[in-house]
Design an enzyme around this catalytic site. Structure first.
Site, PDB file in Angstrom:
ATOM      1  N   LYS A  32       0.847  -1.203   0.000  1.00 40.44           N
ATOM      2  CA  LYS A  32       0.000   0.000   0.000  1.00 40.44           C
ATOM      3  C   LYS A  32       0.876   1.245   0.000  1.00 40.44           C
ATOM      4  CE  LYS A  32      -2.282   2.015   3.605  1.00 40.44           C
ATOM      5  NZ  LYS A  32      -2.420   3.480   3.566  1.00 40.44           N
ATOM      6  N   ASP A  59      -3.518   4.279  -2.103  1.00 36.84           N
ATOM      7  CA  ASP A  59      -4.422   4.861  -1.093  1.00 36.84           C
ATOM      8  C   ASP A  59      -4.450   6.381  -1.264  1.00 36.84           C
ATOM      9  OD1 ASP A  59      -6.105   5.058   1.058  1.00 36.84           O
ATOM     10  OD2 ASP A  59      -4.555   4.702   2.574  1.00 36.84           O
ATOM     11  N   LEU A  60      -5.124   6.836  -2.333  1.00 38.23           N
ATOM     12  CA  LEU A  60      -5.114   8.264  -2.683  1.00 38.23           C
ATOM     13  C   LEU A  60      -6.263   9.032  -2.035  1.00 38.23           C
ATOM     14  CD1 LEU A  60      -4.197   8.002  -6.488  1.00 38.23           C
ATOM     15  CD2 LEU A  60      -2.677   8.417  -4.540  1.00 38.23           C
ATOM     16  N   LYS A  61      -7.270   8.335  -1.544  1.00 39.55           N
ATOM     17  CA  LYS A  61      -8.436   8.966  -0.882  1.00 39.55           C
ATOM     18  C   LYS A  61      -8.937  10.167  -1.683  1.00 39.55           C
ATOM     19  CE  LYS A  61      -7.420   7.452   3.865  1.00 39.55           C
ATOM     20  NZ  LYS A  61      -6.121   6.807   3.785  1.00 39.55           N
ATOM     21  N   LEU A  62      -9.281   9.918  -2.951  1.00 40.10           N
ATOM     22  CA  LEU A  62      -9.736  11.007  -3.830  1.00 40.10           C
ATOM     23  C   LEU A  62     -11.064  11.577  -3.329  1.00 40.10           C
ATOM     24  CD1 LEU A  62      -8.955   9.291  -7.267  1.00 40.10           C
ATOM     25  CD2 LEU A  62      -7.521  10.934  -6.007  1.00 40.10           C
ATOM     26  N   ASP A  64     -13.394  15.068  -4.618  1.00 43.15           N
ATOM     27  CA  ASP A  64     -13.547  16.342  -5.335  1.00 43.15           C
ATOM     28  C   ASP A  64     -14.829  16.234  -6.146  1.00 43.15           C
ATOM     29  OD1 ASP A  64     -12.964  18.789  -6.799  1.00 43.15           O
ATOM     30  OD2 ASP A  64     -10.849  18.449  -6.315  1.00 43.15           O
ATOM     31  N   ILE A  65     -15.078  17.152  -7.063  1.00 45.93           N
ATOM     32  CA  ILE A  65     -16.291  17.043  -7.883  1.00 45.93           C
ATOM     33  C   ILE A  65     -16.149  15.822  -8.804  1.00 45.93           C
ATOM     34  CG2 ILE A  65     -16.870  19.497  -7.765  1.00 45.93           C
ATOM     35  CD1 ILE A  65     -15.721  19.756 -10.623  1.00 45.93           C
ATOM     36  N   THR A 118     -10.886   7.246  10.949  1.00 47.82           N
ATOM     37  CA  THR A 118     -10.891   6.794  12.357  1.00 47.82           C
ATOM     38  C   THR A 118     -10.203   7.789  13.276  1.00 47.82           C
ATOM     39  OG1 THR A 118      -9.048   5.396  11.719  1.00 47.82           O
ATOM     40  CG2 THR A 118     -11.151   4.295  12.089  1.00 47.82           C
ATOM     41  N   ARG A 179      -2.719  -5.496  14.596  1.00 44.60           N
ATOM     42  CA  ARG A 179      -1.467  -5.730  15.315  1.00 44.60           C
ATOM     43  C   ARG A 179      -1.326  -7.208  15.633  1.00 44.60           C
ATOM     44  NH1 ARG A 179      -0.332  -1.914  13.350  1.00 44.60           N
ATOM     45  NH2 ARG A 179       0.356   0.079  14.126  1.00 44.60           N
ATOM     46  N   ARG A 209       3.671  -0.615  10.316  1.00 44.29           N
ATOM     47  CA  ARG A 209       4.862  -0.659  11.176  1.00 44.29           C
ATOM     48  C   ARG A 209       5.239  -2.031  11.745  1.00 44.29           C
ATOM     49  NH1 ARG A 209       2.568   4.504  14.177  1.00 44.29           N
ATOM     50  NH2 ARG A 209       0.723   3.409  13.404  1.00 44.29           N
TER      51      ARG A 209
HETATM   52  O1  C5P Z   1       1.685   1.193  10.783  1.00 44.51           O
HETATM   53  P1  C5P Z   1       0.232   0.830  10.798  1.00 44.51           P
HETATM   54  O2  C5P Z   1      -0.023  -0.662  10.722  1.00 44.51           O
HETATM   55  O3  C5P Z   1      -0.541   1.509  11.898  1.00 44.51           O
HETATM   56  O4  C5P Z   1      -0.299   1.440   9.399  1.00 44.51           O
HETATM   57  C1  C5P Z   1      -1.636   1.368   9.051  1.00 44.51           C
HETATM   58  C2  C5P Z   1      -1.854   2.001   7.711  1.00 44.51           C
HETATM   59  O5  C5P Z   1      -3.254   2.091   7.478  1.00 44.51           O
HETATM   60  C3  C5P Z   1      -1.330   3.426   7.550  1.00 44.51           C
HETATM   61  O6  C5P Z   1      -0.970   3.601   6.177  1.00 44.51           O
HETATM   62  C4  C5P Z   1      -2.515   4.291   7.910  1.00 44.51           C
HETATM   63  O7  C5P Z   1      -2.504   5.532   7.272  1.00 44.51           O
HETATM   64  C5  C5P Z   1      -3.665   3.442   7.364  1.00 44.51           C
HETATM   65  N1  C5P Z   1      -4.950   3.673   7.994  1.00 44.51           N
HETATM   66  C6  C5P Z   1      -5.186   3.507   9.364  1.00 44.51           C
HETATM   67  N2  C5P Z   1      -6.426   3.703   9.879  1.00 44.51           N
HETATM   68  C7  C5P Z   1      -7.411   4.054   9.066  1.00 44.51           C
HETATM   69  C8  C5P Z   1      -7.210   4.212   7.714  1.00 44.51           C
HETATM   70  C9  C5P Z   1      -5.947   4.006   7.198  1.00 44.51           C
HETATM   71  O8  C5P Z   1      -4.280   3.187  10.119  1.00 44.51           O
HETATM   72  N3  C5P Z   1      -8.618   4.193   9.575  1.00 44.51           N
END
Ligand code: C5P
Length: 231
Positions: A32, A59-62, A64-65, A118, A179, A209
């Protein structure tokens, strides 16, 4: 795709991202790349990472119009992504325009909506005039995304059950906030393990991470895959 894991490469160094993508090939389902990477490196950076051979989730989260989002989607699909995100808050016409633009591609990506970020809690939503609770709003926007021809939504592990129940088995749920049992939480507060999220109904998992910051990212990815196989 048999491996549901997309690794979030949240970095700006394209060479580092491309090299990590190469190392992770065969150990994860895809990569991603988000706005941070795209603004720093543009389409050339995306191509450099795609060359590793893994599916790429843009993951561009577009938002706009409709005409502008359709144009951006047409440019995005030229990069041959597996998934592209747009904001459901842009409305039904915007989502339909994005979906139609994506379908013109030779290999159309999944077009996936972001519902409620979130990072926003019920108080933040109230402050911008959005009076219903976050979960209710996420379900409403997921239904609107489905009606507008989208393939699925991004949602937190704790929203999976409610959205699955309302949107059906074929609607793709892409889930960050994951996690492994042994990992540090970082800034994620409401998490599930990979196996819990898949058991709850997630189709794709976004994990950053716990893999990218591990001493050995390949070993970390393999451990997560083993955790998933064990269920
Ligand atoms: O490092 P980590 O596992 O927390 O990364 C989660 C990825 O998912 C990041 O790219 C973060 O921007 C994305 N993300 C998120 N929560 C969301 C939407 C996207 O953690 N609600």
């Amino acid at each position: 795709m048999s491996d549901p894991i997309y690794v979030a490469l949240d970095m700006t160094d394209a060479a580092e991202a491309a090299s990590l993508a190469k190392r992770l090939h065969g150990h994860v389902g895809g990569i991603k790349l988000g706005l941070e990477f795209f603004v720093a490196n543009g389409p050339g950076g995306i191509r450099a990472v795609s060359d590793a051979g893994l599916p790429v989730f843009l993951d561009l989260k577009l938002h706009d119009i409709p005409n502008t989002v359709a144009g951006a989607m047409a440019s995005a699909v030229a990069l041959n992504p597996a998934i592209v995100t747009i904001h459901a808050g842009g409305g039904a016409a915007m989502m339909r325009a994005a979906s139609e633009a994506a379908r013109k591609a030779k290999h159309p990506p999944l077009v996936i909506a972001v519902t409620v970020l979130t990072s926003l809690d019920d108080r933040d939503l109230d402050a911008v005039g959005q009076r219903s609770p976050a979960l209710e709003q996420a379900v409403r926007l997921a239904l609107l995304a489905k009606e507008s021809g989208l393939d699925g939504v991004v949602c937190s592990p704790h929203e999976v059950a409610a959205i699955r129940a309302r949107c059906g088995a074929d609607f793709k749920l892409v889930v960050p906030g994951i996690r492994p049992a042994s990992a540090a939480l970082g800034d994620q507060k409401r998490v599930m393990t990979p196996a819990q999220a898949v058991a709850a109904g997630a189709d794709h998992l976004v994990i950053g991470r716990p893999i990218t910051q591990a001493q050995d990212p390949v070993l970390a990815a393999q451990a997560i895959a083993a955790e998933l196989r064990a269920g």
